[in-house]
Every structure is written in structure tokens, then in C-alpha cells.
Design a protein around this motif. Structure first.
Motif, PDB file in Angstrom:
ATOM      1  N   LYS A   4       0.840  -1.185   0.000  1.00  0.00           N
ATOM      2  CA  LYS A   4       0.000   0.000   0.000  1.00  0.00           C
ATOM      3  C   LYS A   4       0.878   1.238   0.000  1.00  0.00           C
ATOM      4  O   LYS A   4       1.670   1.456   0.917  1.00  0.00           O
ATOM      5  CB  LYS A   4      -0.918  -0.020   1.227  1.00  0.00           C
ATOM      6  N   HIS A   7      -2.502   6.407   1.452  1.00  0.00           N
ATOM      7  CA  HIS A   7      -3.104   6.128   2.743  1.00  0.00           C
ATOM      8  C   HIS A   7      -4.421   6.824   3.027  1.00  0.00           C
ATOM      9  O   HIS A   7      -5.004   6.607   4.092  1.00  0.00           O
ATOM     10  CB  HIS A   7      -2.121   6.496   3.864  1.00  0.00           C
ATOM     11  N   GLY A   8      -4.920   7.667   2.135  1.00  0.00           N
ATOM     12  CA  GLY A   8      -6.144   8.381   2.463  1.00  0.00           C
ATOM     13  C   GLY A   8      -6.875   8.878   1.233  1.00  0.00           C
ATOM     14  O   GLY A   8      -6.527   8.541   0.096  1.00  0.00           O
ATOM     15  N   GLY A  31      -3.972   1.919  -3.059  1.00  0.00           N
ATOM     16  CA  GLY A  31      -4.385   2.069  -1.681  1.00  0.00           C
ATOM     17  C   GLY A  31      -5.267   3.229  -1.297  1.00  0.00           C
ATOM     18  O   GLY A  31      -5.739   3.276  -0.155  1.00  0.00           O
ATOM     19  N   SER A  32      -5.509   4.195  -2.174  1.00  0.00           N
ATOM     20  CA  SER A  32      -6.389   5.299  -1.787  1.00  0.00           C
ATOM     21  C   SER A  32      -7.826   4.787  -1.687  1.00  0.00           C
ATOM     22  O   SER A  32      -8.390   4.312  -2.676  1.00  0.00           O
ATOM     23  CB  SER A  32      -6.313   6.445  -2.800  1.00  0.00           C
ATOM     24  N   ASP A  89      -5.764  13.707   1.427  1.00  0.00           N
ATOM     25  CA  ASP A  89      -4.371  13.349   1.692  1.00  0.00           C
ATOM     26  C   ASP A  89      -3.491  13.449   0.450  1.00  0.00           C
ATOM     27  O   ASP A  89      -2.286  13.682   0.563  1.00  0.00           O
ATOM     28  CB  ASP A  89      -4.306  11.931   2.263  1.00  0.00           C
ATOM     29  N   ILE A 140      -0.376  12.523   9.532  1.00  0.00           N
ATOM     30  CA  ILE A 140      -0.375  11.069   9.677  1.00  0.00           C
ATOM     31  C   ILE A 140       1.067  10.582   9.708  1.00  0.00           C
ATOM     32  O   ILE A 140       1.889  10.970   8.871  1.00  0.00           O
ATOM     33  CB  ILE A 140      -1.144  10.412   8.521  1.00  0.00           C
ATOM     34  N   GLN A 142       3.969   8.327   8.864  1.00  0.00           N
ATOM     35  CA  GLN A 142       4.309   7.354   7.832  1.00  0.00           C
ATOM     36  C   GLN A 142       5.713   6.823   8.075  1.00  0.00           C
ATOM     37  O   GLN A 142       6.326   7.084   9.112  1.00  0.00           O
ATOM     38  CB  GLN A 142       4.182   7.987   6.451  1.00  0.00           C
ATOM     39  N   GLU A 143       6.240   6.100   7.111  1.00  0.00           N
ATOM     40  CA  GLU A 143       7.507   5.405   7.308  1.00  0.00           C
ATOM     41  C   GLU A 143       8.654   6.320   7.723  1.00  0.00           C
ATOM     42  O   GLU A 143       9.504   5.950   8.534  1.00  0.00           O
ATOM     43  CB  GLU A 143       7.896   4.668   6.009  1.00  0.00           C
ATOM     44  N   SER A 262       3.313   9.203  -2.829  1.00  0.00           N
ATOM     45  CA  SER A 262       3.440   8.155  -1.820  1.00  0.00           C
ATOM     46  C   SER A 262       4.618   8.401  -0.886  1.00  0.00           C
ATOM     47  O   SER A 262       5.463   9.282  -1.107  1.00  0.00           O
ATOM     48  CB  SER A 262       3.614   6.797  -2.505  1.00  0.00           C
ATOM     49  N   TRP A 263       4.691   7.551   0.142  1.00  0.00           N
ATOM     50  CA  TRP A 263       5.803   7.623   1.091  1.00  0.00           C
ATOM     51  C   TRP A 263       7.137   7.272   0.448  1.00  0.00           C
ATOM     52  O   TRP A 263       8.195   7.560   1.017  1.00  0.00           O
ATOM     53  CB  TRP A 263       5.527   6.697   2.278  1.00  0.00           C
TER      54      TRP A 263
END
Length: 277
Positions: A4, A7-8, A31-32, A89, A140, A142-143, A262-263
Motif C-alpha cells: 500500500k 493512505h487516504g 491504496g487510496s 491526503d 499522519i 508514515q515510514e 506516496s511515502w
């Protein structure tokens, strides 16, 4: 198993066709859970959403009809997404027209202003409203740190330079340069405090909001059908000078937009990333 990446809730403009449509499918895949898809073409948008729901039935989709030439419509589009989902997000600002086609001496002031309104001013307004919203959101974890939101603006390979082959697209090239400017200026920290002792309004990276631009090269999108024979010849010549000797598919650009959202691009902000083959 696909990891994923998103995330939002997400907002994507110009989502009915081309790169925007492909990005909607990529965001659903990666993943959204909720997508606000905005476009001026309600019929094409309805078809895109139907196909998207068939492929990803668990993703919630909000259709938004909006006109990028209208500041009020652009503001309301972002507000509609925020109202429906509570937060945004990931935002992708993907609007633009190619015309007017012609050297500067043959382009009217009204036509030049209209292109800038759609390609550049609308994107600035959308980004402004998205930043306002994201500043109010809880970050949020994240990694690699906290994130309030990500924004990706669609520029072009022509946002970094001009070309003798595209002398008839001066207005378009100007708008794409401008998109890189608004992306970078909104991403950088301030050199000094603003009057009154507060922080400068463009200190958004420090507020956990990442803003980047993507600069596609030659891509097979519906906008290609709107160009005349002169521009088509220049496109064909340019394609043959491209190292990969082909146009990109919209899905390839969508994957790059997903990366910037993304992250996996967590240490990138204020970048104009070339994806040009």
C-alpha cells in the motif's frame, strides 16, 4: 502482494481521460480508499467511474463536474471533496489545453489569457485551497515522518525549456513554466519571517505538506487529437529524437504520479520530475 503506497482520500482533476484517468486507476490500485474525480466532461467522467468501480468495487468515488476556467468552480471542486471525505491526503492537479496554436504575433490577448486561466491560474487556485485544507488536517505518521498531505501538479517537459519546433505553442510553454514556479515557490522555506512575526505562508514543507510537479514528455493522451498538422509533425520528429523512440502511455505517468504522492518519495518536495523517455 502489492504494498500500500497511498493512505487516504485523494482529489484528481482532469480525471475523465488520459493521464488523470490512469492516475485514478493507479490510486485505487495502490491504496487510496476514496477518490474525488473532477472534470468538465460529465459524460466521460461517468464512464471512467463506471469502469473504475468495476475494477475496484471497494473504492468510494465522488464525481465532481467543474470548469477550470472558473475560479469559483475550482474552489467548489476542492471543497466538495473535503466535505465528502473529511480530508484530502493526496491531490493531483491535472488540467490543461494546448491552444492557442500560433506564434506570439498571431495570438490574441484574450486567447493567451484564457489559456493561462485554465492551465496556470486554475492550478494555483486549486493548490491554494488544498494547502488551506491540509494545514488544518492532523498529520499522519508514515515510514519516514509525519505527512499532512501531498500535491502533484502536472507541468510538462516544455516547462523546463522552449523549442524551435514548438514556436507555435508559446502560450502553452509559458503556462507550463509557470506551473513549475508555483510548485517550487509553495514548497520552499521562507528566508525571513512575515510581518507581524508569523511564519511565511510558503513554509509548507515544514508543515508536512509535500508539493511536487511532474513533467511528462510525449504521452498518448486524447489531447494529441486536438493538434494540427504542424504540431503533429513536430511531435513525430520529437518522438524519434527521444531515446526510447516512442510515446509514453498514460499509465506510465500515473505510476510516476503515484510515486510522488506516496511515502516512497518522502524526501522530495519542490521538485519538477521529468518523465520523458
Amino acid at each position: 502482494m502489492i504494498n500500500k503506497l497511498l493512505h487516504g482520500p485523494s482529489f484528481i482533476s482532469g480525471a475523465a481521460r488520459g493521464i488523470g484517468r490512469a492516475t485514478a486507476f493507479a490510486f485505487a490500485k495502490y491504496g487510496s480508499p476514496q477518490l474525488a474525480l473532477a472534470d468538465i466532461d460529465a459524460v466521460a467522467l461517468k464512464q471512467t467511474i463506471k469502469e473504475l468501480k468495476n475494477a475496484h468495487p471497494n473504492v468510494e468515488v465522488l464525481p465532481i463536474e467543474f470548469d477550470a476556467a472558473s475560479a469559483d468552480s475550482t474552489v467548489k471542486a476542492v471543497e466538495a471533496a473535503s466535505s465528502a471525505f473529511g480530508r484530502i491526503d493526496h491531490a493531483v492537479n491535472n488540467v490543461g489545453i494546448p491552444g492557442p496554436m500560433g506564434p506570439s504575433v498571431s495570438v490574441s490577448t484574450d486567447d493567451f489569457k484564457r489559456l493561462l486561466d485554465i492551465n496556470l491560474t486554475s492550478m494555483w487556485i486549486a493548490q491554494r485551497e488544498q494547502i488551506k485544507l491540509m494545514l488544518q488536517q492532523e498529520p499522519i505518521q508514515q515510514e519516514f515522518g509525519k505527512v499532512r498531505g501531498t500535491i502533484v501538479n502536472l507541468s510538462s517537459v516544455w516547462g523546463g525549456f522552449g523549442s524551435r519546433n514548438f514556436a507555435s505553442m508559446a502560450a502553452y510553454v509559458t503556462s507550463k513554466h509557470g506551473i513549475i514556479g508555483l510548485t517550487k515557490s509553495a514548497s520552499l522555506p521562507p528566508l525571513m519571517s512575515s510581518p507581524g512575526g508569523g511564519t511565511d505562508a510558503n513554509q509548507y514543507a515544514a508543515e508536512h505538506i509535500r508539493i511536487n510537479a511532474i513533467c511528462p514528455g510525449y504521452t498518448m493522451t486524447p489531447i494529441m487529437g486536438d493538434v494540427g498538422p504542424e504540431i503533429q509533425r513536430a511531435l513525430d520528429e520529437g518522438m524519434h529524437r527521444t531515446a526510447m523512440k516512442r510515446f509514453a502511455q498514460p499509465e506510465e505517468l500515473a505510476n510516476s504520479i503515484t510515486y510522488l504522492s506516496s511515502w516512497m518519495s518522502s524526501f522530495m518536495s519542490g521538485e519538477a520530475m521529468l518523465v520523458d523517455g
